[in-house]
Design an enzyme around this catalytic site. Structure first.
Site, PDB file in Angstrom:
ATOM      1  N   HIS A 188      41.017 116.456  26.108  1.00 28.73           N
ATOM      2  CA  HIS A 188      39.690 116.508  25.479  1.00 28.73           C
ATOM      3  C   HIS A 188      39.022 117.846  25.772  1.00 28.73           C
ATOM      4  O   HIS A 188      39.427 118.583  26.671  1.00 28.73           O
ATOM      5  CB  HIS A 188      38.803 115.365  25.990  1.00 28.73           C
ATOM      6  N   ASP A 193      35.033 119.131  26.591  1.00 25.89           N
ATOM      7  CA  ASP A 193      33.854 118.413  27.083  1.00 25.89           C
ATOM      8  C   ASP A 193      32.705 118.364  26.072  1.00 25.89           C
ATOM      9  O   ASP A 193      32.332 119.373  25.477  1.00 25.89           O
ATOM     10  CB  ASP A 193      33.364 119.045  28.394  1.00 25.89           C
ATOM     11  N   ARG A 222      31.366 118.634  39.410  1.00 27.43           N
ATOM     12  CA  ARG A 222      31.455 119.236  38.083  1.00 27.43           C
ATOM     13  C   ARG A 222      30.072 119.610  37.552  1.00 27.43           C
ATOM     14  O   ARG A 222      29.150 118.805  37.597  1.00 27.43           O
ATOM     15  CB  ARG A 222      32.119 118.228  37.129  1.00 27.43           C
ATOM     16  N   HIS A 237      41.475 120.043  28.086  1.00 26.11           N
ATOM     17  CA  HIS A 237      42.034 119.848  29.430  1.00 26.11           C
ATOM     18  C   HIS A 237      42.373 118.375  29.643  1.00 26.11           C
ATOM     19  O   HIS A 237      41.938 117.507  28.870  1.00 26.11           O
ATOM     20  CB  HIS A 237      41.075 120.365  30.501  1.00 26.11           C
TER      21      HIS A 237
HETATM   22  C1  SIN Z   1      37.132 116.552  33.466  1.00 29.26           C
HETATM   23  O1  SIN Z   1      37.634 116.119  32.450  1.00 29.26           O
HETATM   24  O2  SIN Z   1      36.085 117.179  33.455  1.00 29.26           O
HETATM   25  C2  SIN Z   1      37.806 116.319  34.796  1.00 29.26           C
HETATM   26  C3  SIN Z   1      38.927 117.268  35.049  1.00 29.26           C
HETATM   27  C4  SIN Z   1      39.560 117.043  36.387  1.00 29.26           C
HETATM   28  O3  SIN Z   1      39.078 116.214  37.174  1.00 29.26           O
HETATM   29  O4  SIN Z   1      40.559 117.707  36.672  1.00 29.26           O
END
Ligand code: SIN
Length: 290
Positions: free
Chosen positions: A107, A109, A281, A266
Site C-alpha cells: 500500500h 499511505d 511512525r 511498502h
Molecule cells: C506501515 O505500513 O506504515 C508500517 C510499515 C512497517 O511497520 O514496516
C-alpha cells in the site's frame, strides 16, 4: 523538473542498497535537527532514491517530530489512535500475542484521503532478532515499464480508494480485521473523508516524473464495476511489485526510514510470531494528486 540523479553530496553520505531504489544516509545525527543545507541534500537523496534510511539514531518523540515538521504538516491517522503523549505519532506495536501486523500488505499511505500522505517516517524502537523487514516498491518503474498500449489505457483512468476496507484484509472492516489480533487501537474516523478518487497515473510534484499510483486501498476504477476493475488491479499490483522494482530493509533498533508515498508502495513483513516489534511512525501531509 527532473530527479537529481547522482546528485553531488557535500554533507551526507549516500549508499544505495538495491538497483531499483533505497539508500542509506550517513553523516547525519537527526537528534540535532539538520541545518538547511543538510536538509536540502537529504531531500535530494529522497527524491533520487525514493526511500532513505538512517542508522543508529537516538531520538525522543520530540526529536522525531521536530525533524518531521521540517517537511510539512503532520497527518493524523483517521483510523488509528496516536500515542497519548504525542498524538501525531502512531506507535506500531506487534507482540507475541498479536497474529496480524499493521501494514502487512502492499500500500501507499493514506491513498484513501483527498490529499494522500507525502511521506512517512518510521523509527525502530524494538525489533525482532530476525524478520520484521519492510519491502518497498518503485512506482515510477512500474509505470515506465508498461507497454505503450497499457500506458495509454492507465493514463486515462482514475482509481477509487477506500480506507476502511483494505483489499488485503479479506474484505473485513479495519476494526474487524484487527479485533483481538493486534494491540493497536482502532478509532472511528468521525467525519474525515476516507474514500477518494485519484488519477491512476500521477505526476510527482517535485520530480515531474510519472508514477503508477496503485496500492492496496484501490477498489475499482471510476466508471467501472468492481468486477471489471479487479483483473486490471491484480495485474497492475503484480507488475508494480516485481522483485526488480523493490528493495528490502533490515531494521535495527535506532534505524529510521523515510519514504516518499507519491512514488512508492511498502509492505511490512509478518514473520516474527514469537517476538515484539515496536516502531514510531509520523506521516507528513501531501497534496492533491494530478
Ligand atoms: C506501515 O505500513 O506504515 C508500517 C510499515 C512497517 O511497520 O514496516
Amino acid at each position: 523538473m527532473s530527479t537529481p540523479r547522482n546528485a553531488p553530496y557535500r554533507h551526507i553520505e549516500v549508499t544505495r542498497i538495491a538497483g531499483a531504489m533505497g539508500a542509506e544516509i550517513g553523516g547525519v545525527d537527526l537528534s540535532q535537527n539538520p541545518g538547511d543545507e543538510v536538509l536540502a541534500e537529504i531531500r535530494a537523496a529522497l527524491l533520487e532514491n525514493l526511500v532513505i534510511f538512517f542508522r543508529d539514531q537516538t531520538l525522543t518523540p520530540d526529536d522525531q517530530l521536530a525533524f518531521a515538521r521540517r517537511w510539512g504538516g503532520i497527518h493524523l491517522h483517521p483510523f488509528m489512535e496516536g500515542m497519548p503523549s504525542h498524538p501525531e505519532i502512531l506507535e506500531i506495536v506487534k507482540t507475541p500475542a498479536d497474529k496480524k501486523n499493521f501494514g502487512g500488505s502492499w500500500h501507499s499511505d493514506q491513498m484513501f484521503s483527498p490529499q494522500p500522505a507525502m511521506g512517512t517516517m518510521l523509527y525502530a524502537k524494538q525489533v525482532p532478532s530476525a524478520g520484521g523487514d519492510t519491502l518497498f516498491a518503485n512506482l515510477y518503474l512500474a509505470y515506465e515499464t508498461l507497454s505503450d498500449g497499457m500506458r495509454r489505457l492507465v493514463d486515462g483512468l482514475r482509481a477509487v480508494s477506500i480506507g476502511d476496507h483494505f483489499k488485503g484484509h479479506d474484505g473485513k472492516s479495519r476494526k474487524d480485521y484487527y479485533a483481538d489480533k493486534l494491540a493497536m487501537k482502532v478509532r472511528d474516523p468521525g467525519n474525515v473523508q476516507t474514500t477518494s478518487v485519484h488519477p491512476l497515473v500521477r505526476t510527482h510534484p517535485e520530480t515531474g516524473r510519472k508514477a503508477l499510483f496503485i496500492g492496496g486501498h484501490v477498489h475499482r476504477f471510476e466508471d467501472m464495476t468492481e468486477a471489471e476493475s479487479q483483473k486490471l488491479i491484480d495485474f497492475l499490483m503484480d507488475h508494480a511489485t516485481r522483485p526488480e522494482f523493490t528493495c528490502r530493509f533490515r531494521w535495527r533498533t535506532g534505524s529510521l526510514a523515510f519514504w516518499d508515498n507519491r512514488c512508492t508502495q511498502h509492505f511490512a513483513i509478518n514473520d516474527y510470531p514469537a517476538e515484539t516489534r515496536i516502531m514510531q511512525r509520523i506521516t507528513i501531509c501531501g497534496d492533491t494528486p494530478y
